[in-house]
Design a protein around this motif. Structure first.
Motif, mmCIF file in Angstrom:
data_model
loop_
_atom_site.group_PDB
_atom_site.id
_atom_site.type_symbol
_atom_site.label_atom_id
_atom_site.label_comp_id
_atom_site.label_asym_id
_atom_site.label_seq_id
_atom_site.Cartn_x
_atom_site.Cartn_y
_atom_site.Cartn_z
ATOM 1 N N HIS A 19 0.824 -1.148 -0.110
ATOM 2 C CA HIS A 19 0.071 -0.003 0.065
ATOM 3 C C HIS A 19 0.786 1.157 -0.006
ATOM 4 C CE1 HIS A 19 -3.165 -2.651 0.809
ATOM 5 N NE2 HIS A 19 -4.211 -1.610 0.842
ATOM 6 N N TYR A 20 0.304 2.270 -0.586
ATOM 7 C CA TYR A 20 0.789 3.721 -0.519
ATOM 8 C C TYR A 20 -0.175 4.762 -0.207
ATOM 9 C CZ TYR A 20 3.414 7.736 -2.176
ATOM 10 O OH TYR A 20 3.917 9.361 -2.243
ATOM 11 N N GLN A 21 0.084 5.542 0.737
ATOM 12 C CA GLN A 21 -0.797 6.436 1.324
ATOM 13 C C GLN A 21 -2.356 5.803 1.381
ATOM 14 O OE1 GLN A 21 -0.269 10.051 -0.933
ATOM 15 N NE2 GLN A 21 1.770 10.442 0.231
ATOM 16 N N GLY A 22 -2.614 4.580 1.848
ATOM 17 C CA GLY A 22 -3.842 4.017 2.158
ATOM 18 C C GLY A 22 -4.423 3.459 0.954
ATOM 19 N N GLU A 23 -3.883 3.342 -0.189
ATOM 20 C CA GLU A 23 -4.425 2.429 -1.319
ATOM 21 C C GLU A 23 -3.441 1.560 -1.897
ATOM 22 O OE1 GLU A 23 -5.728 4.606 -4.713
ATOM 23 O OE2 GLU A 23 -3.902 6.070 -4.705
ATOM 24 N N THR A 25 -0.685 0.027 -3.890
ATOM 25 C CA THR A 25 0.385 0.660 -4.459
ATOM 26 C C THR A 25 0.321 0.641 -6.024
ATOM 27 O OG1 THR A 25 2.272 0.147 -2.865
ATOM 28 C CG2 THR A 25 2.867 0.719 -4.800
ATOM 29 N N ALA A 28 -2.303 3.301 -6.804
ATOM 30 C CA ALA A 28 -1.705 4.520 -6.781
ATOM 31 C C ALA A 28 -0.909 5.023 -7.941
ATOM 32 C CB ALA A 28 -1.054 4.587 -5.243
ATOM 33 N N GLU A 90 9.710 6.734 -4.858
ATOM 34 C CA GLU A 90 9.245 6.964 -3.720
ATOM 35 C C GLU A 90 7.904 6.029 -3.397
ATOM 36 O OE1 GLU A 90 6.708 10.537 -1.253
ATOM 37 O OE2 GLU A 90 8.056 11.043 -2.964
ATOM 38 N N MET A 91 7.136 5.839 -4.382
ATOM 39 C CA MET A 91 5.889 4.994 -4.141
ATOM 40 C C MET A 91 6.193 3.729 -4.021
ATOM 41 S SD MET A 91 3.628 7.003 -7.133
ATOM 42 C CE MET A 91 2.169 6.276 -6.566
#
Length: 239
Positions: A19-23, A25, A28, A90-91
């Motif tokens: 996951h990335y920031q709640g969703e 990856t 995202a 970054e992601m």
């Protein structure tokens, strides 16, 4: 539009449960590529695989949440791919990123119909119009998502000129129960107000939809006069 000739192919491998920031990856990444004008992106789901950890990941029967590899592939110009790479790095906390040389042989898009083109251009709004205000709670839901998000999406689908969502600090409605921001600003079903302005014809068309979606809340209609309505061309917008 992506031109014929040399290009770059970006390939990203991540696991389905990352996951990335709640969703997820992979979702995202696709949203990011779409938002920044990448020509296209495709996600494929593997049935088995392993990475740097050496752990084998396999998909099983009825295993919807299996932690199998996901492959995201996008093709665009070298300049575009190189510009987006720092954010992709970054992601992707764990995974593999590849950039490969490729060549675009053909890139076509379906012609937009006259009706679609007309829909993309909002009529110039001026003079007398209607305003709808919708008062609901932050915890209200519709189809598994926040009601205010569902309403805004529906309005956009119906080509309404615009809608704005306001999150209140305190308020109450028909139940007379006071809703307020809690300690450290944590939500306690805070009041939400959505304002919508458009021509009377369009506003009248959405009223039955709002009546269906808003089970508990308030919808009000008022006359307004539009002094100025402007928007930037979509092609020149930046995220």
């Amino acid at each position: 539009m992506l031109e014929r000739g040399p290009a770059k192919k970006l390939v990203v491998y991540v696991n389905a449960t990352q996951h990335y920031q709640g969703e997820p990856t992979y979702e995202a990444i696709v949203r990011f590529l779409h938002r920044h004008g990448c020509a296209g992106a495709t996600v494929t789901r593997a049935v088995a695989g392993y990475g740097a950890s050496g752990k084998l990941h396999e998909a099983h029967l009825f295993g919807i949440a299996d932690d199998v590899p996901m492959r995201i592939e996008a093709v665009d110009s070298a300049q575009k791919i190189e510009a987006l790479l720092p954010w992709i790095y970054e992601m992707v906390e764990h995974g593999l990123i590849e950039v490969q040389d490729t060549e675009v042989i053909k890139h076509t898009m379906a012609e937009k119909s006259a009706k679609e083109q007309q829909k993309m251009k909002h009529e110039k709004l001026e003079g007398q119009a209607k305003m709808v205000r919708i008062y609901i709670g932050e915890d209200d839901r519709w189809g598994g998502e926040p009601l205010y998000e569902a309403i805004v999406k529906k309005l956009r689908m119906m080509d309404i000129a615009g809608a704005t969502v306001y999150r209140g600090l305190m308020g109450y409605g028909a139940t007379q129960r006071v809703h307020r921001s809690g300690w450290l600003g944590l939500s306690r079903d805070l009041p939400i107000m959505i304002t919508v302005v458009d021509t009377e014809e369009k506003i009248r068309r959405i009223l039955p939809i709002l009546d269906e979606m808003v089970d508990e809340g308030l919808v009000v209609l008022s006359d307004v006069e539009i002094i100025k309505y402007t928007h930037s061309p979509e092609a020149g917008s930046k995220d």
